[in-house]
Design a protein around this motif. Structure first.
Motif: not given
Length: 129
Positions: A1-6, A8-11, A57-67
């Motif tokens: 599993m990649s960081l994006e999948v983990i 996504t589940y955490a979000v 929102s924080m998890i999503h920002a750090f995984v998929f964006g700039d943070g």
């Protein structure tokens, strides 16, 4: 599993938990009878619910964006102001006498102090041994 999948589940889990807490807080706000009992729902449960939504929102920002650290500031403001506003609302209700007031304290010098009544000094004395 990649960081994006983990991520996504955490979000998703954080959103579900936050929405659940917010729902319970809303139901409590609608179901409780008087204003003093209604205070518990939005201040206790709602704060945790909104905190979980901001965590998502924080998890999503750090995984998929700039943070982003804006959410940390929002959480800090929320956790500081919710108890203070609840205290003010409770004081207003007590001063307006729109709720049952607590019983007056007993008229002695031991209530809410570290003084020990004479009859209980034996029990309060530390054991020497």
């Amino acid at each position: 599993m990649s960081l994006e999948v983990i991520g996504t589940y955490a979000v998703g889990i954080s959103l579900l938990i936050g929405a659940g807490f917010a729902l319970v807080g809303t139901i409590g706000l609608l179901k409780f009878n008087d204003s003093m009992t209604r205070l518990h729902a939005p201040t206790k449960v709602g704060t945790i619910g909104i905190g979980m939504l901001l965590l998502a929102s924080m998890i999503h920002a750090f995984v998929f964006g700039d943070g982003s650290f804006h959410e940390v500031l929002i959480m800090a403001f929320l956790f500081v102001t919710a108890p203070i506003s609840a205290n003010f609302i409770a004081k207003v209700n007590i001063h307006r006498r729109s709720c049952e007031t607590p019983p007056p304290p007993p008229q002695d010098d031991t209530w809410s102090t570290l003084n020990v009544p004479e009859a209980d000094r034996e029990l309060a004395a530390p054991e020497k041994g």
